[in-house]
Write a protein that holds these residues in place. Structure first.
Motif, mmCIF file in Angstrom:
data_model
loop_
_atom_site.group_PDB
_atom_site.id
_atom_site.type_symbol
_atom_site.label_atom_id
_atom_site.label_comp_id
_atom_site.label_asym_id
_atom_site.label_seq_id
_atom_site.Cartn_x
_atom_site.Cartn_y
_atom_site.Cartn_z
ATOM 1 N N THR A 47 -3.156 1.871 -5.115
ATOM 2 C CA THR A 47 -2.372 0.146 -5.157
ATOM 3 C C THR A 47 -4.056 -0.814 -4.679
ATOM 4 O O THR A 47 -4.623 -0.852 -5.229
ATOM 5 C CB THR A 47 -2.386 0.214 -3.424
ATOM 6 O OG1 THR A 47 -3.290 -0.047 -2.736
ATOM 7 C CG2 THR A 47 -0.742 1.146 -3.484
ATOM 8 N N GLU A 57 -8.760 1.942 2.846
ATOM 9 C CA GLU A 57 -8.578 0.687 3.212
ATOM 10 C C GLU A 57 -9.727 -0.148 2.017
ATOM 11 O O GLU A 57 -10.679 -0.973 3.169
ATOM 12 C CB GLU A 57 -7.954 -0.491 3.828
ATOM 13 C CG GLU A 57 -7.230 -1.769 3.360
ATOM 14 C CD GLU A 57 -6.290 -2.834 5.053
ATOM 15 O OE1 GLU A 57 -5.301 -2.141 4.895
ATOM 16 O OE2 GLU A 57 -8.039 -3.865 5.623
ATOM 17 N N ASP A 78 0.959 -1.440 0.140
ATOM 18 C CA ASP A 78 -0.284 -0.003 0.210
ATOM 19 C C ASP A 78 1.237 1.086 0.247
ATOM 20 O O ASP A 78 1.803 0.803 0.084
ATOM 21 C CB ASP A 78 -1.062 0.104 0.757
ATOM 22 C CG ASP A 78 -0.073 0.225 2.125
ATOM 23 O OD1 ASP A 78 1.033 -0.044 2.428
ATOM 24 O OD2 ASP A 78 -1.441 0.338 3.497
ATOM 25 N N THR A 90 -5.184 6.213 4.655
ATOM 26 C CA THR A 90 -5.306 4.857 3.748
ATOM 27 C C THR A 90 -6.779 4.227 3.969
ATOM 28 O O THR A 90 -7.121 4.515 5.064
ATOM 29 C CB THR A 90 -4.323 3.712 3.868
ATOM 30 O OG1 THR A 90 -2.550 4.304 3.355
ATOM 31 C CG2 THR A 90 -4.680 2.685 2.847
ATOM 32 N N SER A 115 -5.999 -0.572 -2.054
ATOM 33 C CA SER A 115 -6.663 0.572 -0.970
ATOM 34 C C SER A 115 -5.603 1.623 -1.495
ATOM 35 O O SER A 115 -5.548 1.739 -3.150
ATOM 36 C CB SER A 115 -5.616 0.439 0.267
ATOM 37 O OG SER A 115 -4.411 0.649 0.145
ATOM 38 N N VAL A 147 5.245 3.161 -3.213
ATOM 39 C CA VAL A 147 4.206 1.942 -2.641
ATOM 40 C C VAL A 147 5.286 1.495 -1.691
ATOM 41 O O VAL A 147 6.634 0.532 -2.296
ATOM 42 C CB VAL A 147 3.516 0.801 -3.165
ATOM 43 C CG1 VAL A 147 2.599 2.174 -3.812
ATOM 44 C CG2 VAL A 147 3.565 0.377 -4.143
#
Lengths: 342, 244
Positions: free
Chosen positions: B54, B16, A238, B14, B57, A263
Motif C-alpha cells: 500500500t 509499516e 493498509d 504488516t 506499508s 486494502v
C-alpha cells in the motif's frame, strides 16, 4: 456423453469455492475462498478428492440438483437434512449428512436447509470441469469472476463434472462431528489496537456482540456496545488479512472474511485467529459472540493443533454401509487375514 | 529507518514504513515487495504466501502450518537491512484518454472553474503529470495513481455518483484513477479510456500494477471509438502501451 448436475431449484447463496485465489491481492483481487475450510476439507476427503478441490458452498439453504450422469459420488458436510428424490413425483427419502453418497442418473439431490449454521459444503468426486480463473475456482461475485459464471447458482444452471462416472469404492462417513471449539472467539490484537482507548479495548473484549443481518461472504457486521477510538477511525489504507476486525467511526466492529477487499482505511482493533475462522464463517444473524485475546504464538499453535485434528478426523472416517449391505473394505481386509478366497 | 511490525493475526503481519504518503516511503514498500517476491522465486521464505503493498506499508501473508512469525521476522529484517533499492524495473504505461464532451468528461468544466483554469489547461495539467501507481484495491484493478499536478488538487465531490461507466478517468485529492467496473464513485470525471483496467480474457486480467509509471495520451473521439471497438473484440495491441 457429458456428465453434469443440473440445478432444478436454486438455494439461497450457493457458490463454487476452493481455498481461495492466492497471489493477486497486490492487484486488488480479493482471495475469496471457502468460509469454512474445515468442512470443505472433510467433504473433499469423503469423496477422495484433494482437500482444496473446488466444491459447492451452501449458504443457508441448498439447491435441488438433478443427476445427469450414470453415477456420481457426492459428500455433504454440515448440519443438513438432505433427501434424495428417485424421479419425478417420487417422495423425497431422507439421507444422512456428513457422509458420501452414490447418486444415479435421474435422481434429484435435495440439499435442503442448514440448521444452526450459515455454511455447508457439497463436494463431488473428481470435482467440477470448470476452467480456473487466476489460479482458482473460487467465486468472487462482486466482480462476477471465478467459479460458475462468477455468480451464485441459479435455476437451470448445468454444472459440468470432471468424471463421467463415480470412482469405485465404498461410501465413507465422519466418525464424529468435527469439534470447532466452544467459548469465546480467539483474536490477536492489532494491527491498529493503538488507535483505540484502553476503555475501547476493554469494551471489545468484555462485551457480547450479536451478528447483525448484514452478514455475507465479505464480512459480518456486529451489534453491541460502541468501541471507543483514541486516534480516530481513519488510517492511511493498509492491507486487510483474513479475520481482520475493522471499527469504522460509528464504533461497531465488522469482521472481514473471504470476499473482503484487499486494502482498507478503517482502523482494525484485532484479527480473528485462523483456528476460529471456520467457526466464524458459520455464524448466523442473531447469534452472539464474545472475543478473547491470545498471542500470535498461541494462535499459530492452536492452528497447527487443529490441522492435526483435521488429519485424524480424516484418518478416522468409517465405511458407511447401506442398510443390509456389506462392508467391502472390511470384507477385503478379513479375506487377507483369513486367507479365504471366494 | 524506523520500521514497525503490526500484527494481523496468525496468518499475516504488516511492515509499516511510515504514517504518511510520500514517494520515498512508497519506494521502500515497493522495494521490499520486490525483494520478497525475488526471494520467494528463488525458493527462500517458505511459508510466505503473498505480499500486499500500500502507500506506506507492506502486508505479508503466511501459512501458520508451515512457518511462524518468529521465524519470518528476522528474514524480513535481514532483507531490509541489506538495503531497499527500487529494482529499476518500473513499467512505463501509456493510457490513451479522450477528454471530449459531456458524456466522457462531465466534470471538466467544474474542475476548471474550481481550479481557475480553462478546460484545456486542466487537460494539459493532467497530461503533464508524472503519475505512479501507489496501490491497487477497493475493487480488482482499481489503481490509486499519485502524482497529479498540484494545481488540480480538489477534494472529492460532496455528492458521489451512484453509477459511473467503466473506464472513466477521474481525479481527486492528489491522485487520478480509472474505474475498472461500472460502479459508484465520488471523484471528478474528466475523461474516458478505451482500455479496460480489468479484463477477464487476458492472461493478466489486471492492467496496471503497483509501481507502474503512467502517462496519459490525448486521443480524439474517433480514435477512442476505434480503440474501444478493438478492446471489445480483444484485437487491441496492448504491448505498444506497456514498456517493461
Amino acid at each position: 456423453m457429458s456428465a453434469t448436475l443440473k440445478v432444478v431449484r436454486p438455494g439461497l447463496f450457493d457458490t463454487v469455492q476452493d481455498f481461495g485465489r492466492i497471489g493477486f491481492m497486490a492487484l486488488g483481487m480479493p482471495t475469496a475462498g471457502a468460509m469454512d475450510r474445515i468442512a470443505l476439507s472433510l467433504a473433499n476427503a469423503l469423496v477422495g478428492n484433494p482437500l482444496g478441490t473446488a466444491a459447492i458452498e451452501i449458504g443457508v439453504m441448498g439447491p435441488d440438483l438433478l443427476v445427469e450422469a450414470d453415477s456420481v459420488r457426492i459428500a455433504l458436510v454440515g448440519p443438513l437434512s438432505p433427501s434424495l428424490i428417485d424421479g419425478q413425483d417420487a417422495q423425497p427419502k431422507p439421507i444422512e449428512s456428513d457422509r458420501s453418497h452414490l447418486l444415479k442418473r435421474g435422481q434429484i439431490l435435495r440439499v435442503g436447509m442448514i440448521e444452526g449454521s450459515s455454511t455447508a459444503y457439497l463436494a463431488i468426486a473428481g470435482g467440477l470441469a470448470i476452467p480456473m480463473f487466476m489460479g482458482s475456482l473460487s467465486t468472487y461475485s462482486r466482480a462476477g469472476v471465478g467459479g460458475f459464471d462468477g455468480r451464485k447458482l441459479a435455476a437451470g444452471d448445468v454444472l459440468p463434472l470432471a468424471r463421467e462416472n463415480a470412482p469405485a469404492g465404498n461410501e465413507r462417513k465422519l466418525g464424529a462431528p468435527f469439534d470447532y471449539g466452544k467459548g469465546p472467539i480467539r483474536v490477536v490484537w492489532g494491527p491498529q489496537d493503538d488507535y483505540f482507548s484502553a476503555k475501547g479495548r476493554k469494551t471489545f473484549i468484555e462485551s457480547d456482540y450479536k451478528v447483525s443481518k448484514e452478514a455475507d461472504r465479505m464480512g459480518i457486521r456486529l451489534d453491541g456496545p460502541v468501541i471507543e477510538h483514541a486516534k480516530g477511525a481513519d488510517i492511511i489504507s493498509d492491507g486487510i488479512g483474513p479475520g481482520a476486525i475493522q471499527v469504522p467511526g460509528a464504533g461497531l466492529p465488522i469482521v472481514l472474511l473471504g470476499d473482503r477487499q484487499t486494502v482498507g482505511g478503517y482502523s482494525k482493533i484485532a484479527t480473528v485467529a485462523s483456528v476460529d475462522l471456520p467457526r466464524f464463517g458459520r455464524l448466523l444473524p442473531g447469534q452472539t459472540v464474545r472475543f478473547e485475546a491470545i498471542t500470535v504464538e498461541e494462535a499459530e499453535k492452536l492452528r497447527r493443533d487443529q490441522e492435526v485434528r483435521l488429519k485424524s478426523a480424516i484418518a478416522g472416517f468409517q465405511t458407511a454401509r447401506p442398510p443390509g449391505g456389506i462392508d467391502l473394505v472390511k470384507l477385503y481386509e478379513e479375506n487377507l487375514i483369513d486367507g479365504v478366497v471366494f | 529507518m524506523s520500521v514497525r511490525y503490526l500484527s494481523c493475526g496468525d496468518t499475516a503481519f504488516t511492515v509499516e514504513f511510515g504514517n504518511e504518503i510520500s514517494p520515498v516511503i512508497n519506494g521502500q514498500v515497493m522495494a521490499l515487495h520486490a525483494a520478497i517476491g525475488k526471494a520467494k522465486a528463488a525458493g527462500q521464505l517458505p511459508g510466505v504466501v503473498e505480499t500486499v503493498p500500500t502507500m506506506r506499508s507492506l502486508m505479508v501473508t503466511y501459512d501458520p502450518v508451515s512457518t511462524t512469525r518468529a521465524e519470518l521476522l528476522p528474514e524480513i529484517e535481514a532483507l531490509i537491512a541489506r538495503g531497499l533499492k527500487a529494482d529499476g524495473k518500473t513499467r512505463q504505461v501509456t493510457i490513451p484518454c479522450c477528454y471530449d464532451g459531456e458524456e466522457f468528461a462531465p466534470d471538466l468544466k467544474e474542475v476548471a472553474k474550481a481550479t481557475k483554469k480553462t478546460p484545456e489547461q486542466v487537460i494539459e495539467a493532467h497530461l503533464n503529470s508524472a503519475f505512479k501507481v501507489y496501490v491497487l484495491g477497493f475493487m480488482p484493478g482499481l489503481a490509486y495513481i499519485a502524482g497529479l499536478d498540484p494545481s488540480l488538487y480538489l477534494p472529492r465531490r460532496s455528492q458521489p455518483r451512484v453509477r459511473l461507466p467503466r473506464s472513466t478517468v477521474a481525479i481527486a485529492m492528489d491522485m487520478t484513477t480509472i474505474y475498472p467496473f461500472e460502479s459508484p464513485g465520488g471523484w471528478h470525471l474528466i475523461g474516458r479510456t478505451p482500455l479496460m483496467m480489468f479484463d477477464q480474457r487476458q492472461p493478466q486480467p489486471v492492467f496496471l500494477a503497483p509501481g507502474d509509471s503512467v502517462t496519459f495520451q490525448r486521443i480524439d473521439r474517433k480514435t477512442y471509438d476505434r480503440m474501444a471497438q478493438e478492446a471489445e473484440r480483444d484485437t487491441l495491441d496492448w504491448k505498444k502501451l506497456v514498456k517493461p
